[in-house]
Design a protein around this motif. Structure first.
Motif, PDB file in Angstrom:
ATOM      1  N   ASP A 116       0.728  -1.259   0.143  1.00 62.58           N
ATOM      2  CA  ASP A 116       0.038  -0.162  -0.067  1.00 62.58           C
ATOM      3  C   ASP A 116       0.888   1.183  -0.057  1.00 62.58           C
ATOM      4  O   ASP A 116       2.303   1.231   0.067  1.00 62.58           O
ATOM      5  CB  ASP A 116      -0.975   0.029   1.236  1.00 62.58           C
ATOM      6  CG  ASP A 116      -0.405   0.424   2.542  1.00 62.58           C
ATOM      7  OD1 ASP A 116       0.748  -0.008   2.745  1.00 62.58           O
ATOM      8  OD2 ASP A 116      -0.787   1.258   3.027  1.00 62.58           O
ATOM      9  N   TYR A 121       1.239  -2.518   4.467  1.00 60.43           N
ATOM     10  CA  TYR A 121       0.802  -3.519   3.998  1.00 60.43           C
ATOM     11  C   TYR A 121       1.413  -4.329   2.814  1.00 60.43           C
ATOM     12  O   TYR A 121       1.563  -3.466   2.145  1.00 60.43           O
ATOM     13  CB  TYR A 121      -0.840  -3.390   3.911  1.00 60.43           C
ATOM     14  CG  TYR A 121      -1.259  -2.998   5.289  1.00 60.43           C
ATOM     15  CD1 TYR A 121      -1.472  -3.872   6.540  1.00 60.43           C
ATOM     16  CD2 TYR A 121      -1.659  -1.510   5.591  1.00 60.43           C
ATOM     17  CE1 TYR A 121      -2.265  -3.316   7.930  1.00 60.43           C
ATOM     18  CE2 TYR A 121      -1.984  -1.257   6.919  1.00 60.43           C
ATOM     19  CZ  TYR A 121      -2.277  -2.138   7.680  1.00 60.43           C
ATOM     20  OH  TYR A 121      -2.737  -1.426   9.096  1.00 60.43           O
ATOM     21  N   PHE A 123      -0.060  -6.519  -0.172  1.00 60.87           N
ATOM     22  CA  PHE A 123      -1.160  -7.344  -0.683  1.00 60.87           C
ATOM     23  C   PHE A 123      -0.616  -8.287  -1.830  1.00 60.87           C
ATOM     24  O   PHE A 123       0.335  -8.327  -2.370  1.00 60.87           O
ATOM     25  CB  PHE A 123      -1.790  -6.169  -1.868  1.00 60.87           C
ATOM     26  CG  PHE A 123      -2.281  -5.031  -1.061  1.00 60.87           C
ATOM     27  CD1 PHE A 123      -3.197  -5.214   0.045  1.00 60.87           C
ATOM     28  CD2 PHE A 123      -2.031  -3.856  -1.252  1.00 60.87           C
ATOM     29  CE1 PHE A 123      -3.678  -4.113   0.826  1.00 60.87           C
ATOM     30  CE2 PHE A 123      -2.475  -2.556  -0.758  1.00 60.87           C
ATOM     31  CZ  PHE A 123      -3.461  -2.812   0.652  1.00 60.87           C
ATOM     32  N   LEU A 134      -3.459 -10.149   2.365  1.00 51.83           N
ATOM     33  CA  LEU A 134      -2.868  -9.082   2.872  1.00 51.83           C
ATOM     34  C   LEU A 134      -1.927  -9.746   4.230  1.00 51.83           C
ATOM     35  O   LEU A 134      -2.534 -10.306   4.967  1.00 51.83           O
ATOM     36  CB  LEU A 134      -4.148  -7.974   3.427  1.00 51.83           C
ATOM     37  CG  LEU A 134      -3.858  -6.867   4.225  1.00 51.83           C
ATOM     38  CD1 LEU A 134      -4.559  -5.584   3.923  1.00 51.83           C
ATOM     39  CD2 LEU A 134      -3.399  -6.993   5.727  1.00 51.83           C
ATOM     40  N   SER A 161      -3.100  -0.847  -4.665  1.00 51.91           N
ATOM     41  CA  SER A 161      -3.885   0.270  -4.106  1.00 51.91           C
ATOM     42  C   SER A 161      -4.042   1.364  -5.041  1.00 51.91           C
ATOM     43  O   SER A 161      -3.208   1.642  -6.004  1.00 51.91           O
ATOM     44  CB  SER A 161      -3.221   0.500  -2.837  1.00 51.91           C
ATOM     45  OG  SER A 161      -2.106   1.270  -3.044  1.00 51.91           O
ATOM     46  N   PHE A 183     -10.180   0.020   1.650  1.00 55.59           N
ATOM     47  CA  PHE A 183      -8.957  -0.504   2.454  1.00 55.59           C
ATOM     48  C   PHE A 183      -9.060   0.585   3.744  1.00 55.59           C
ATOM     49  O   PHE A 183      -9.119   1.687   3.490  1.00 55.59           O
ATOM     50  CB  PHE A 183      -8.015  -0.174   1.664  1.00 55.59           C
ATOM     51  CG  PHE A 183      -6.623  -0.498   2.183  1.00 55.59           C
ATOM     52  CD1 PHE A 183      -6.326  -1.772   3.251  1.00 55.59           C
ATOM     53  CD2 PHE A 183      -5.744   0.287   2.242  1.00 55.59           C
ATOM     54  CE1 PHE A 183      -5.222  -2.037   3.679  1.00 55.59           C
ATOM     55  CE2 PHE A 183      -4.442   0.131   2.946  1.00 55.59           C
ATOM     56  CZ  PHE A 183      -4.099  -0.718   3.608  1.00 55.59           C
TER      57      PHE A 183
END
Length: 364
Positions: A116, A121, A123, A134, A161, A183
Motif C-alpha cells: 500500500d 501492508y 497485498f 494481505l 492500491s 481499504f
C-alpha cells in the motif's frame, strides 16, 4: 540478537549513504528467476544504460513476483513453490546487495505482490488459489504472516492500491472482472464491493494494470484477447469508466492466440509500453494527457515470451526479460518519440519474469 546486529549494520550503511554526493546516486535492478530459484542484481549506469553485475542471490524456491517498499529500502519476493513464502530483504544502498531479514508465509502461490502507499501492508493475488490476501509489514519493514484472505472468482492476477490508498483494485482473469475493495489503512482490512468496478467482455482475461501519474486514468491489459483498456479514473470517488480499447498485437500477428503480459508507463506519463508473449514483442503508445487515449507508435521484438519488463525511475531505459530466454534486453527510450533503441543483452537466470528498480539519490 542476530537480527539486531544486521539492523545495526544496515542503519550504518544508510547513515553512510546519506553522505554520498549527488553525482554518486545509484539505481539497482532486481530480476527474479523462477526456475533457477534466484534473484539477479545489477547496477544501472544512468548515462549509458550499461549494467554491471552485483550478485546472484539463491532464494531456495520458485522466485516470481517482486515488490518494493515505497522508500525503496526493502524488497519483497514471493516464492511460488511450497511452502509458499514471502522473503523480506533489506537493500544495501551502497552496493544494492540484498540482506534477507525475515521469511513469512503466504496464503497461496501468489502471482502478484504490491504494497500500500504507506508501506505498512503487503497485498497479494493468487492465480491458482482464486484469492487475494494481505500481510502486515512492521515498522522495520518486515512482512508478517497473512492477516486476511478474500476469495475471488477464478485466477486472481494482480492487486494494487489506488493512489489515495482508500481503495484497492484487483484483476480476476477467469471472471473477467476488475474488483474494487475498500481499504482501512488503520486496521488493515479489505472489504470487497458487491459488484466489480469494471466488467470486461467475456474471455478477455484482465491481467496487470497501472494508474497514470496524474491519477486520472487506469490502463488494464488483457491476457487472452490481446487488448488494452483505457479507463477514466475518478480519484474523488475511486470509480472508473471505459474510454478506449486498443490492440497490443503487431500488425502482422500470425499466432494462434494473443498472450498479453505486462504494462508500464514512463514516469512522465507520456508513453505506455505493453508486452505480448506469442509474438515476443513490446508495443509502444503515445498518451494524450487530456483524454488518456493511446496512439500506437510502434512494435519492437524482444526476449522470447516477455512476461515481465519495467522502466527505470528516470524514464530513460526499458529492461525486458522472457520466460524462454536467459538474458535481459536493455533499451533506450526516446523521450520525444517513445521509440526504443536496443542497447545490450545481459545474462540472467532461468525463466526470468519480474524486474524491479531501486533508486537512491545523493543528498549533498
Amino acid at each position: 540478537m542476530k537480527i539486531k546486529m544486521i539492523w545495526r549494520a544496515i542503519a550504518g550503511a544508510f547513515a553512510f549513504a546519506a553522505l554520498v554526493n549527488a553525482a554518486q546516486a545509484a539505481t539497482y535492478v532486481y530480476v527474479s528467476n523462477a526456475d533457477s530459484e534466484d534473484i539477479s542484481v545489477f547496477r544501472l549506469d544512468q548515462s549509458s544504460g550499461a549494467l554491471s553485475k552485483v550478485e546472484t542471490l539463491p532464494v531456495g524456491g520458485t522466485a516470481m513476483p517482486l515488490a518494493l517498499s515505497p522508500d525503496h529500502h526493502h524488497l519483497y519476493a514471493g516464492l511460488r513453490s511450497k511452502p509458499y513464502r514471502v522473503l523480506s530483504f533489506a537493500i544495501n544502498p551502497l552496493d544494492g546487495r540484498l540482506i534477507l531479514l525475515k521469511t513469512s508465509s503466504l496464503a497461496e502461490s501468489m502471482a502478484y505482490l504490491s504494497t500500500d502507499a504507506t508501506g505498512r501492508y503487503l497485498f497479494s493475488a493468487s492465480y491458482g488459489g482464486n484469492l487475494l490476501s494481505l500481510n502486515r509489514i512492521d515498522a522495520s519493514g518486515l512482512a508478517g504472516d497473512p492477516q486476511q484472505v478474500i476469495p475471488t472468482g477464478p485466477m486472481a492476477h494482480a492487486i494494487r492500491s489506488a493512489p489515495d490508498n482508500r481503495y484497492v483494485f484487483a484483476s480476476v482473469l477467469g471472471s473477467d472482472a476488475w474488483l474494487r475493495l475498500k481499504f482501512d489503512a488503520v486496521t488493515g482490512q479489505l472489504t470487497q464491493d458487491a459488484v466489480p468496478a469494471y466488467a470486461l467482455p467475456p474471455k478477455s482475461g484482465p491481467r496487470h494494470f497501472v494508474f497514470s501519474p496524474d491519477h486520472r486514468f487506469t490502463y488494464l491489459i488483457d491476457e487472452l484477447d490481446g487488448k488494452l483498456h483505457v479507463l477514466a479514473f475518478d480519484a474523488a470517488n475511486d470509480t472508473a469508466k471505459p474510454v478506449q480499447t486498443v490492440s497490443i498485437v503487431p500488425a502482422d500477428f500470425s499466432g494462434d492466440k494473443p498472450w498479453g503480459a505486462d504494462v508500464h508507463l514512463t514516469p512522465d506519463g507520456r508513453f505506455l509500453f505493453a508486452s505480448e508473449r506469442t509474438s515476443s514483442t513490446l508495443a509502444s503508445f503515445r498518451i494524450d494527457k487530456k483524454t488518456g487515449t493511446l496512439t500506437r507508435i510502434g512494435t519492437w521484438p524482444t526476449e522470447k515470451q516477455p512476461r515481465g519488463f519495467n522502466i527505470d525511475p528516470s524514464g530513460n531505459y526499458l529492461l525486458a526479460v522472457g520466460q524462454l530466454s536467459t538474458q535481459m534486453s536493455v533499451y533506450r527510450i526516446d523521450k520525444q518519440t517513445g521509440a526504443l533503441t536496443a542497447l545490450e543483452h545481459y545474462p540472467v537466470g532461468k525463466n526470468p519474469n519480474w524486474i524491479e528498480f531501486a533508486r537512491f539519490e545523493g543528498t549533498l
